[in-house]
Each structure stands twice: as C-alpha cells, then as structure tokens.
Design a protein around this motif. Structure first.
Motif, short mmCIF file in Angstrom:
data_model
loop_
_atom_site.label_atom_id
_atom_site.label_comp_id
_atom_site.label_asym_id
_atom_site.label_seq_id
_atom_site.Cartn_x
_atom_site.Cartn_y
_atom_site.Cartn_z
N GLY A 171 0.79 -1.22 0.00
CA GLY A 171 0.00 0.00 0.00
C GLY A 171 0.83 1.27 0.00
O GLY A 171 0.31 2.34 -0.29
N ILE A 172 2.11 1.17 0.34
CA ILE A 172 2.96 2.37 0.29
C ILE A 172 3.30 2.69 -1.16
O ILE A 172 3.25 1.83 -2.04
CB ILE A 172 4.27 2.19 1.10
N GLN A 173 3.62 3.98 -1.40
CA GLN A 173 4.19 4.38 -2.69
C GLN A 173 5.69 4.56 -2.50
O GLN A 173 6.11 5.19 -1.53
CB GLN A 173 3.62 5.73 -3.13
N VAL A 174 6.47 3.99 -3.41
CA VAL A 174 7.93 4.10 -3.32
C VAL A 174 8.46 4.74 -4.61
O VAL A 174 8.08 4.32 -5.71
CB VAL A 174 8.59 2.72 -3.12
N GLY A 175 9.30 5.73 -4.48
CA GLY A 175 9.91 6.37 -5.64
C GLY A 175 11.30 6.86 -5.29
O GLY A 175 11.82 6.58 -4.22
N ARG A 176 11.88 7.57 -6.23
CA ARG A 176 13.21 8.13 -5.99
C ARG A 176 13.20 9.62 -6.25
O ARG A 176 12.57 10.08 -7.20
CB ARG A 176 14.23 7.49 -6.92
N MET A 177 13.89 10.34 -5.40
CA MET A 177 14.01 11.79 -5.57
C MET A 177 15.49 12.13 -5.78
O MET A 177 16.34 11.66 -5.04
CB MET A 177 13.48 12.53 -4.35
N THR B 166 24.84 14.52 -8.68
CA THR B 166 23.69 14.31 -7.80
C THR B 166 23.62 12.84 -7.37
O THR B 166 24.38 12.00 -7.86
CB THR B 166 22.37 14.64 -8.51
N SER B 167 22.70 12.56 -6.48
CA SER B 167 22.41 11.20 -6.05
C SER B 167 20.89 11.05 -6.05
O SER B 167 20.17 11.98 -6.41
CB SER B 167 22.99 10.98 -4.66
N GLN B 168 20.40 9.89 -5.68
CA GLN B 168 18.95 9.72 -5.54
C GLN B 168 18.66 9.11 -4.18
O GLN B 168 19.37 8.21 -3.74
CB GLN B 168 18.41 8.80 -6.64
N LYS B 169 17.62 9.61 -3.53
CA LYS B 169 17.18 8.96 -2.31
C LYS B 169 15.83 8.31 -2.57
O LYS B 169 15.11 8.69 -3.50
CB LYS B 169 17.08 9.96 -1.15
N PHE B 170 15.50 7.31 -1.78
CA PHE B 170 14.17 6.72 -1.87
C PHE B 170 13.19 7.58 -1.08
O PHE B 170 13.53 8.09 -0.03
CB PHE B 170 14.17 5.30 -1.29
N ILE B 171 11.98 7.72 -1.62
CA ILE B 171 10.92 8.36 -0.83
C ILE B 171 9.77 7.37 -0.71
O ILE B 171 9.50 6.58 -1.61
CB ILE B 171 10.45 9.68 -1.45
#
Lengths: 422, 422
Positions: free
Chosen positions: A111-117, A408-413
């Motif tokens: 149910g969570i949404q997972v993406g990258r910022m 840059t890098s990416q973090k998970f949100i």
C-alpha cells in the motif's frame, strides 16, 4: 610542521563552511539558483577589465617561470574567453534543475508508494590545472546541482581564479545564497590538496581534472570518492562489412579533427579482408596531414610509410599526430585487442553488418561504444547533457561524460497513510 | 612473511580467474543465467543432507569456541533455511535481466542517436559474517547482474560456505558457465581480505556486510570502491498535525516490529504541541513491551518511567529494546536534529500537513525519507527491487537498498551512419 598544521586548520575551516553552505544550497529553489548563475555571468562581464588584469599578472609570472607555451595558452584569458565563460553560466541557468525530480513513484502491494528523488551530493571538490575557465564552469555546475564547491586550480592561475571567484560570490550574494557555496583554495601549497581529498566529513566527492600524474596521485591518496578520467586510448575498428566511404570519413575525423583530446582515436584496427581496399586510402589522407603511422607487419606490407609498431604503441595515448594501426582476423580479435590494450573510454566499429554491430555494442566494455560514428562525439554537449564536469572512465556512480546528473544522487521516498510493516 | 606471500599469490590467482570469468558472464544470455540459477537451487535441494552435515561441523566448532548464541543462530542452517535459500535463487531467476537494457536513446542535432546501455560492473567481492545463506544470495544476485563474485564469509561458516559453493558451481557448470564466476575464498586468514580489497585490477567493487568494526576497517583499507552501510540511527518525527492513531501505529511498528534491524527507529522526535496527547499513549505501549525509554527533560516531565537521556543517546544505534525520546519546538528543529545525530539511513515524519510533509521529504538528507509510514519498510523486497545485497548509506553509485541495479553500471551507446564531428 607548523605550516602543515596551519594548512590543515585552514582546510578544515573551509570544509566546515562548505558543509554549512551545502545545506542551504541543497534546498534553494530553482529560481534562486538560476538568479545566482545569471548574476555571476553579469559580474564576469562587468569585471572584464579586472579579470584581464589579474590574468595578465598570472601569465607574466608563468612566462618568467618558463612555463610551456601550451600551458600558457590554456592559462590565458581573452575578452572572447571571458564572454564564453559568462555565456556558459547562462547556459547552465537554462538547463532544467535535476534536484527534487521524482521518478518511478509506484504503489507497492503493502500500500505504500515508493519512488526516488534526485538530491545533491553535498560538497564537491574540483582539482584542476591552470585553466581559469574551469573555475566558472565548475562553480556553475556544482551550484545548479545543489552542491557547495571547493575549487583548487593550478597555482599558476591563482590570481585569475580569485578574480573569477569574486564574480561568482557576487552572484551568490545577489541571490541571497551563502558565499561559501563556492570557495577557491587560497594557498598554492600542495599539502592543501592532501588535506582536501582526505576530509571525508566535509567533502563528498573529488573530481580531479588534469594530467595523468595528478589524477593517479589523487586517486591513490584520496579517502573521499573520486570521479576520474585516466586515459583515452580510443579505437576505431573497421569491419569486413564496413562501407568504405563511412570508414574513411569516421577514421579521418576520429584522428585528425583534434589531436590532443581524450576522445581522439589512438589505434585503428582493420579487418584483414578489407585492409587492402581501406588501408591505402586512409593512410594516404593521414600521411598527407602529417600523421605518423606505426603498424604491425601486415599493415606495413600494404602501405609504404608505416613505421613498425612496438608493444608499447598499443597502450599509448599519443595525444599527438601519431596513430598505431593493426590488422585483425575478425571482430573477436578486435574486441580482445580493445579489452587488452584499451582504457575503456570510447571505441567505435564501422560496419554495415547487423549482427556484428550488435555484438560490438554489447561486448565492448567502454564508457562510450559507437557504431558508424566518430569517437570525437564522446562529449557532454554532443550527448545532450548540456555541460560536463569531466569524463569518467570509472564504472561506479558516473561513467562517460559527467553532466549535472553525475553531481547528484537519488534517495528513496516512501509515501504512506499510517502504513506499518506486518 | 612466506605465508603472507602465499596468500597474496592465491588471492591474485583468484582475482585473475574471476576477471576472466566475468568477461564470459557479462555476455551470457538471460536464459543461460536463469538456467544456472535454477540449477543452483536444484543442487541445493538435492544436497540438503551434505549441507546440513557441513553446517553441523561448523556449528560444533563454533560452540567449542564459545561463540555467542546469536551468532550460532545466524550460522545454523535448517531444512527450512535451505529450502528458502533455493527459493531465493529461483526468485532471482524470475527477476527481469537488467543487463543490456537500453534507455533514453534519443536523436541529437548532429544526427547521432545517444542512449545508455546497462552493463555489469565486472568482479564484485562480498565480505560477510558467518551467515551461510548470504553465500547463495550474493552468488545469485551477482550472476544475474552479469558479474563474477568473490565471496569471503566469516571463518566460522567455512565448511557450510564451501558446501554451498559446490552447489552453486554445479549450477554454473550445468549452464555451461565458468565455475570461477563464483569463488569462495578458502583461507580463513585475515590477510586474504586485505589483499582482496586492494586488488583494484581484479575487483571492481567491495560490499562488506557485517558489524560496524568490519565495515570501518574495510572502508579505511580498501583501494577498491566500497558500497557500505554503517549505522542505522533512524528517526520518526511526530509533527503537530499528526493523526494520533497513525502516529501511534507507525512509531510502535518502527520500534517494536524487530529490534535488531538497521531500519528500526532509535529516536522518537515529538512536536511540543502534540506531546501531551501523543507521548503518554505511545510510551505506555512501549513500556508494556519492555522497551527502555531515555528522554530529554520535557519528555520526562510528561511521562513517568522515562530515564534521562545523555548526549550519546542521540547518536546511539541501540539495536535493542531501547528508545531515545526528544521533544522539539518545530519541524526545523526536528530536521536539524536528524542532520546532526542521524546516520542518513531512514527517517519518517507523521503529519497531515501538506507543506510540512513536502518540506521534510525535500530537506531530510537520508537514503530513505518517509511520510506516514514505518521506517521498517526500508528494504529491497518492500521497495520492489526483488532482492537486496545490502543497504547503502553512501551517496555515490547506490543509495538505500541495493538490488540488481546497484550491481550494474551504464555505458553510453552512440548509433550513427558515418557521422563525424564538424
């Protein structure tokens, strides 16, 4: 001893200031960063006279020290060079802001949404030779990517760099950003570099730009991740099924469009079955342009004027009008040659054969692999990255031309609504 | 001295064999790699008896040495554990193959097409504790991503690891892949690790998995890039606008679902304006579950049973039923606390306020940043990566849970039709 301690303390202070500034730059709005970049460009244009004066002082000292003409050439700022520095900053302002971009935001079964910022790296140190234009360039790229920059240019350019840094800081101030977001190391003592590349609490990445000696030293001594570019031993392999016209055009361009760049061809590999038709034609062109040719016996049997190549030639990055030439039995031998002697920078095949093109693309392990195109295309602008801080021959983090994204890098949100793990 | 030289020579030979195998695995078809993975799973199931026997010998030795019960627990293989190792390999076979995937292939104004192709890293060394299941897991992930693996597990598990490696190599053989694509270091001498992490010509990346001491040692001594995970000092910040039910549920789950994992909450930050309503409720639950609470004065004034926290508590990764609790004045103080004391692993906010959620997501510089979700979700499986080789708290290359993609790189590809640079 006392002097070293002083330098250490100075560099630590610089690092702390950069870290604090990085926190502010990281959350700066796109408009604010662009405002700063455009104001920097304006300051550079307004202060043309003082930039030229500072540079003239550097150049005079360099001449007294007897620096090589090529180095003095790179050190010298002209009104045209200053205009193009300013234009470069405006181009960076026009690039889209990578920071904060969210990708791949998907719902998961829980149910969570997972993406990258996309996020800034933090503090980036750039160590480079006496090329003042890099100061403005590197400052602009680091800022746009939300990072603080510590710049350490060649000591021969110190007055030019400080004058440019003053313009950069004028731009930062006018946008309300901290001046410490871009700092130029003031001391020309080499110990400063040693400190800079080991302060892992204050520096997140080091980008060395310059000669192989400098880069090897930094890669060996750094305790901070390094994005580096060692050699450019680039190959063009002319396959049995090559279109002769394309092969001649590509090989000529790859070698002679510029001799001193890292993406220039240094070794030409030719399939034995096409050598008799291809080699005399390309060699004639290259010899007429004054390129020294060094080949294996098979190549020398086909064309007069090719000198014998020795083992070291296959490893050589000439950066000069010299080319090594080798006849190979098939594509596998070409790929093996590239894997053995190459530097994983840029390698091209010229062929009309679909399967061999596909094989070359998959199996050659270089940062740029090309079909029917000149190796000279390996470049951030040509690739559409907008600008480049350098070309990486490493595999981790960034490979090939490094633009804003490489800074840059990416973090998970994760977005939930009170979700917990069962 | 002689012994060290022997180990160096052995490791160099291992490295050379890995490099040669990596070239073959890199170009292996998806079907071949999947065949190998499924055959490995079959071999593990078939050899259950011998795996259990090898493991029993390891466990007996470990008991004689007086190893801690928790370590013996991780060392012990059960029939269920063996089945889940095999199932893990089959799951990796079912994941889509990242290698060769081409993205962003666009035409440029010059007429060339430029894109990126995903490629293997080459040779990956994994250094881990005495947990035999990691051997199968790491081998499977490295192979699927087209890499050769050198595995160095804790010496207490050496017989188990060799038995598992035999199954892995049976799988490789049955798919026609080189056995050296997965090698287990046979010596338990620590000097072997020292050699492994400095052979930059043979090893492209090191992934240490284990205690902080091991990881710090490897990070300090490595001359090869390291993907590492140091601390997990994770925070949940309960904002003024939090929904109380969600806040209780998330904080409870983040702390108590499992105490010993890196994504467990170690510090609870509570907005002063909601503390009186929220803190007594969550503390009652936690105290009943036997969690020791250590708080600042403001928290202690609200709830009996909270012990005083000292400065070290804010930095602590307890990995145990202990939690530090702090009242903050606003979200900025919470974000500053996380930046000061946190480890950039996983941090969550509980809030119904849109702007503060947006601010937290952007400004907290951690590998996973969450809104209204338990920190326990920070995991490769939960994120949909399929499997994970570890969680990276670094910023370069891979950040957060590292799946197949973290074991790969991207090269640029350029398609032309005789294009040259003008």
């Amino acid at each position: 001893m006392e002097k070293t301690e002083k330098i250490q303390a100075d560099m630590q202070a610089l690092g702390r200031a950069a870290r604090a500034a990085a926190r502010i730059v990281a959350k700066a709005d796109t408009a604010v960063k662009n405002h700063a970049l455009i104001a920097m460009a304006r300051a550079i244009r307004c202060h043309e006279a003082s930039l030229l004066a500072a540079n003239a002082a550097d150049v005079a000292q360099a001449r007294n020290k007897g620096l090589e003409p090529a180095m003095i050439d790179r050190l010298t700022l002209t009104p045209k060079g200053i205009a193009s520095m300013a234009a470069g900053l405006e181009q960076i302002a026009a690039l889209s802001d990578p920071i904060g971009a969210v990708t791949d935001l998907d719902y998961r079964p829980s149910g969570i949404q997972v993406g990258r910022m996309r996020v800034p790296l933090g503090v980036i140190a750039i160590i480079y030779e006496a090329r003042p234009n890099v100061t403005a360039d590197a400052a602009g790229l680091c800022l746009k990517a939300g990072n603080a920059a510590i710049l350490r240019g060649g000591s021969e350019a110190i007055q030019s760099n400080q004058a440019i840094a003053a313009c950069v800081q004028e731009g930062l101030r006018s946008a309300g950003l901290p001046e410490h977001a871009v700092q130029v190391v003031e001391t020309t003592d080499r110990a400063a570099v040693g400190e800079l590349i080991t302060m892992s609490e204050y520096v997140d990445m080091v980008v060395p730009r310059g000669g192989k000696g400098l880069i090897e030293r930094i890669a060996n001594e750094a305790r901070v991740p390094v994005i580096k570019h060692l050699d450019g031993v680039c190959h063009v392999y002319v396959d049995l099924s090559a279109d002769l016209e394309k092969a001649v055009r590509v090989a000529d361009n790859a070698k002679t469009q510029r001799y001193g760049t890292c993406n220039t061809m240094e070794t030409l590999l030719v399939h034995a079955g096409i050598a008799e038709r291809f080699l005399p034609r390309i060699c004639k062109i290259l010899l007429e342009k004054g390129v020294e040719l060094r080949g294996d016996e098979a190549a020398r049997a086909l064309v007069a004027g090719i000198k014998p190549a020795v083992e070291e030639d296959w490893y050589a990055e000439y950066l000069a009008p010299v080319l090594s030439v080798r006849i190979v039995e098939d594509i596998d031998q070409a790929i093996t040659h590239i894997a053995t002697y190459g530097s994983q920078h840029t390698d091209a095949i010229v062929t009309e054969d679909y399967s061999r093109a596909r094989q070359f693309l998959r199996e050659v392990d270089s940062s740029s692999v090309m079909i029917n195109a000149s190796t000279r295309f390996a470049d951030g602008f040509e690739y559409g990255l907008g600008a480049e801080i350098g070309i990486s021959t490493d595999k981790l983090h960034a490979r090939g031309p490094v633009g804003l994204e490489g800074l840059t890098s990416q973090k998970f949100i994760v977005l939930g609504d009170g979700h917990i793990r069962e």
